[in-house]
Design an enzyme around this catalytic site. Sequence first.
Site, PDB file in Angstrom:
ATOM      1  CB  CYS A 193       2.539   9.982   7.483  1.00 10.64           C
ATOM      2  SG  CYS A 193       2.796   9.716   5.709  1.00 10.64           S
ATOM      3  CB  CYS A 214      -0.920   0.013   1.221  1.00 13.61           C
ATOM      4  SG  CYS A 214      -2.181  -1.277   1.186  1.00 13.61           S
TER       5      CYS A 214
END
Length: 304
Positions: A112, A41
């Site tokens: 993130c 991913c």
Amino acid sequence: MWDYTDKVLELFYDPKNQGAIEETSEPGVKVATGEIGSIACGDALRLHLKVEVESDKILDARFQTFGCTSAIASSSALTEMVKGLTLDEALKVSNKDIANYLGGLPEAKMHCSVMGQEALEAAIYNYRGIPLASHDDDDEGALVCSCFGISESKIRRAIVENNLTDAEQVTNYVKAGGGCGSCLANIDDIIKSVQQESAKSPLNGHSAKTTTDIASSKQRPLTNVQKIALIQKVLDEEVRPVLIADGGDVELYDVDGDRVKVLLQGACGSCSSSTATLKIAIEARLQDRVSKNLIVEAVEPSLR
């Protein structure tokens, strides 16, 4: 080119605490590991925590990551933030805290910081021996984004915790919708559902504000009566349904200033993850909805 802050670039070019922590059989110390994401991913993070068993304090933290500038900087920032904290204190670190430590992240890179928060939770739960199924509901319910394997529950959590209002923001935070795009309409429906749920049952029937609006209002601080009513509302509408589904329950016992005392019932009162239930399912939610200063404590049934 992304508009990165100086702190992001600093931790990208010179990352702190990169690498693994090996188990050395040091007396009184254990190593915990949490993994999130996948190389397929585009992002993956493995977080290592060195924990002093007696105090539950994180002595050291290191990371291994496969990802972009923001992924490396967020992982490095997270390890710096949690060193010296107890596990319960570390569980309070949110993806927004990570982004703020970095001076902000481009919105398209917020996933993130979410990855860092999830890896931290995974490491702590693994250390405490809590099965993934008992705290991670991402595999439960319908799979919304097949490209990145994102479930409806994960999307809902991102929407609620970060006040997301459109599908593009959801993609930025959890990547859902960032592949073929066929799930974007479903994401829009989930957003509308979350907004409708938060708008239901105005406090005392007199105000049209949501719980988030009331709690974040700086012009009108909550009175003690309003605080108690709002705490009860959040427990009844957002916490108890989740606990009941797992065979547990919670009852509000008392509110003394910023100390909220609750009685854990059923499975919640006897399981080994009761501390995690207090901090993740109850305290974190009340801090987000009512006040960041709230501390939740469990009382013994005999004290009732």
